[in-house]
Design a protein around this motif. Structure first.
Motif, short mmCIF file in Angstrom:
data_model
loop_
_atom_site.label_atom_id
_atom_site.label_comp_id
_atom_site.label_asym_id
_atom_site.label_seq_id
_atom_site.Cartn_x
_atom_site.Cartn_y
_atom_site.Cartn_z
N GLY A 49 -6.63 -19.04 -0.56
CA GLY A 49 -7.02 -17.64 -0.05
C GLY A 49 -6.58 -16.93 -1.55
N GLN A 50 -6.35 -15.63 -1.18
CA GLN A 50 -6.24 -14.57 -1.99
C GLN A 50 -5.60 -13.46 -1.61
N ILE A 51 -5.23 -12.64 -2.56
CA ILE A 51 -4.67 -11.04 -1.96
C ILE A 51 -5.93 -10.27 -2.73
N ASP A 52 -6.35 -9.24 -2.13
CA ASP A 52 -7.31 -8.42 -2.79
C ASP A 52 -6.68 -7.03 -2.72
N ILE A 53 -6.76 -6.39 -4.01
CA ILE A 53 -6.21 -5.10 -4.04
C ILE A 53 -7.43 -4.18 -4.59
N ASP A 54 -7.84 -2.92 -3.77
CA ASP A 54 -8.71 -2.08 -4.41
C ASP A 54 -7.90 -0.69 -4.86
N SER A 55 -8.42 -0.24 -5.82
CA SER A 55 -7.68 0.81 -6.34
C SER A 55 -8.87 2.29 -6.58
N GLU A 111 0.80 -1.18 0.10
CA GLU A 111 -0.16 0.19 0.06
C GLU A 111 0.61 1.27 0.12
N GLU A 112 2.07 1.15 0.56
CA GLU A 112 2.89 2.48 0.76
C GLU A 112 3.71 2.53 -0.37
N ASN A 113 3.99 1.54 -1.34
CA ASN A 113 4.98 1.83 -2.17
C ASN A 113 4.16 1.85 -3.53
N VAL A 114 2.92 1.39 -3.74
CA VAL A 114 2.22 1.60 -5.02
C VAL A 114 1.25 2.69 -4.98
N PRO A 115 1.31 3.69 -5.67
CA PRO A 115 0.40 4.79 -5.07
C PRO A 115 -1.13 4.29 -5.61
N TYR A 116 -1.32 3.50 -6.63
CA TYR A 116 -2.81 3.26 -6.97
C TYR A 116 -3.21 1.69 -6.10
N TYR A 117 -2.35 1.17 -5.10
CA TYR A 117 -2.68 0.21 -4.32
C TYR A 117 -3.46 0.86 -2.93
N ASN A 118 -4.63 1.15 -2.87
CA ASN A 118 -5.34 1.75 -1.96
C ASN A 118 -5.95 0.87 -0.73
N TRP A 119 -6.41 -0.25 -1.19
CA TRP A 119 -6.67 -0.97 0.06
C TRP A 119 -6.14 -2.66 -0.26
N VAL A 120 -5.29 -2.94 0.50
CA VAL A 120 -4.69 -4.28 0.29
C VAL A 120 -4.85 -5.16 1.40
N GLY A 121 -5.45 -6.26 1.20
CA GLY A 121 -5.87 -7.36 2.06
C GLY A 121 -5.73 -8.72 1.83
#
Ligand code: SME
Length: 137
Positions: free
Chosen positions: A106-112, A19-29
């Motif tokens: 499971g999975q990684i989920d990223i919202d932008s 989340e800190e390093n990719v500006p368009y990764y705004n919710w990471v879980g």
């Protein structure tokens, strides 16, 4: 289980890095299959708290990935009919499954908040992250 705390700390650190390093990764879980139930359960995440702690298989982007075992890249969440909205600011989403011994666990989920931000590079990179995560589960 004894290692769960350590594991969750590592997973949270991964969320924070992304989340800190990719500006368009705004919710990471992370979501994980919940025991032997046909549902996902929310794991460590960074970003706005979500009401969607449990997601039945098949529901939303995450639930669909739980059954398809495929990456799901959504350039425009508004164009999806099977989508669970977490926040009105979200424009796009990417979900990458995590495999342990060939099983989708499971999975990684990223919202932008940026429209259509995800490229093949994001998919490749996040597949790599998921493969690394699989080693610590
Ligand atoms: N949008 C997801 C739900 C999880 S939130 O993004 C945190 C979905 O449609 O499955």
């Amino acid at each position: 289980e004894e290692n769960k705390g350590n594991r969750d700390q590592s997973l949270l650190a991964i969320c924070e890095l992304l989340e800190e390093n990719v500006p368009y990764y705004n919710w990471v879980g992370f979501y994980f299959k919940n025991g032997d139930k046909n549902e996902l359960k929310l794991g460590p995440y960074v970003g706005e708290p979500t009401d969607h702690v449990i997601i039945p298989f098949g529901k939303g982007i995450c639930g669909q990935v739980a059954v398809s075992n495929e990456n799901f890249v959504v350039p425009d969440v508004q164009a999806q009919d099977n989508y669970i909205a977490c926040s009105i600011t979200v424009k796009a989403e990417i979900v990458i499954p995590i495999f342990v011994n060939g099983e989708n666990i499971g999975q990684i989920d990223i919202d932008s908040n940026t429209p259509d931000p995800f490229s093949k590079e994001d998919e490749d990179f996040l597949e790599f992250v998921c493969a690394e995560v699989a080693k610590i589960l």
